[in-house]
Design a protein around this motif. Sequence first.
Motif, PDB file in Angstrom:
ATOM      1  N   SER A 130      49.958 -47.424  18.854  1.00  0.00           N
ATOM      2  CA  SER A 130      50.382 -48.089  17.497  1.00  0.00           C
ATOM      3  C   SER A 130      51.844 -47.906  17.380  1.00  0.00           C
ATOM      4  O   SER A 130      52.687 -46.789  18.039  1.00  0.00           O
ATOM      5  CB  SER A 130      49.652 -47.260  16.353  1.00  0.00           C
ATOM      6  OG  SER A 130      50.037 -46.127  16.332  1.00  0.00           O
ATOM      7  N   GLU A 133      53.044 -50.821  11.670  1.00  0.00           N
ATOM      8  CA  GLU A 133      51.865 -51.611  11.214  1.00  0.00           C
ATOM      9  C   GLU A 133      51.242 -52.201  12.494  1.00  0.00           C
ATOM     10  O   GLU A 133      50.137 -52.822  12.351  1.00  0.00           O
ATOM     11  CB  GLU A 133      52.349 -52.536  10.325  1.00  0.00           C
ATOM     12  CG  GLU A 133      52.871 -52.007   9.073  1.00  0.00           C
ATOM     13  CD  GLU A 133      53.304 -53.243   8.207  1.00  0.00           C
ATOM     14  OE1 GLU A 133      52.610 -54.154   7.874  1.00  0.00           O
ATOM     15  OE2 GLU A 133      54.573 -53.247   7.458  1.00  0.00           O
ATOM     16  N   THR A 135      49.275 -52.220  16.135  1.00  0.00           N
ATOM     17  CA  THR A 135      48.162 -51.567  16.700  1.00  0.00           C
ATOM     18  C   THR A 135      47.977 -52.220  18.302  1.00  0.00           C
ATOM     19  O   THR A 135      48.408 -53.409  18.421  1.00  0.00           O
ATOM     20  CB  THR A 135      46.952 -51.477  16.096  1.00  0.00           C
ATOM     21  OG1 THR A 135      46.347 -52.787  15.864  1.00  0.00           O
ATOM     22  CG2 THR A 135      47.045 -50.985  14.832  1.00  0.00           C
ATOM     23  N   GLN A 136      47.260 -51.548  19.100  1.00  0.00           N
ATOM     24  CA  GLN A 136      46.953 -52.029  20.543  1.00  0.00           C
ATOM     25  C   GLN A 136      48.383 -52.574  21.291  1.00  0.00           C
ATOM     26  O   GLN A 136      48.413 -53.825  21.690  1.00  0.00           O
ATOM     27  CB  GLN A 136      45.929 -53.079  20.445  1.00  0.00           C
ATOM     28  CG  GLN A 136      44.594 -52.472  20.000  1.00  0.00           C
ATOM     29  CD  GLN A 136      43.419 -53.514  20.168  1.00  0.00           C
ATOM     30  OE1 GLN A 136      42.972 -53.777  21.245  1.00  0.00           O
ATOM     31  NE2 GLN A 136      42.753 -53.951  18.965  1.00  0.00           N
TER      32      GLN A 136
END
Length: 224
Positions: A130, A133, A135-136
């Motif tokens: 992360s 804001e 992710t992945q």
Amino acid sequence: MKRIASILCLLLAAVAVWPRIPPRSVSREESEVRDLFLAYIVGIVLGDHELDVDGPTLLEVFPEFEGSSLDFPFHDIERVTRASSPEGAVIAIDFVEPLSFPVPVDILGYHPGRIYTSRRVVFEEVPVGSYGELTQVYVMHRRSGVIGIDFVRWLDVLLGSLLSDVDARILAIAVLDERWYALMGGDTPDGGWIAGVLDLRRNRILLRPPRPLRNFARDLLESP
């Protein structure tokens, strides 16, 4: 005779492991990543799959790209590998020769320029997880070779600072607000840097990407 048998066994073993290619079922759903081949690439990265294959074999897996108007150069790929390690992965692409082919997405309904490469390009892939804001997040740092985009001149003039030719240093994928994005960033001819963002759900380059993606690209490209 025993020595010949041993050599044959080694050759058969080599044939058994090459090509090494995950099935298409690893791909992300089309509702997440519209382009079929990009959906497959994202699936390989997320699943940490090993890869060792040539372009014609890839085309056998994706026969719908044969003769495609997008002109993706499968036949020019001599070999592509992805080797995993505890720290990430190393991705190497060997082409038959240095390439120049149309950008396979559009801006304003128009394929805006050409992607160019050296004969060999190597990336180090790092899973970030992360980032604010996002992710992945996975980042691919170019370690050797050349890859970039040369946009058509009139589009450079029309869009000004929103668009520039780029010598790419990083590629990345990430999720923002449950939506997949891809990012390419690098150096511009005037000594600055720029990052392009592709909305993978729509397969469209964003001229004004969301701020978290712009900030992420800035931090990547301005870091040593």
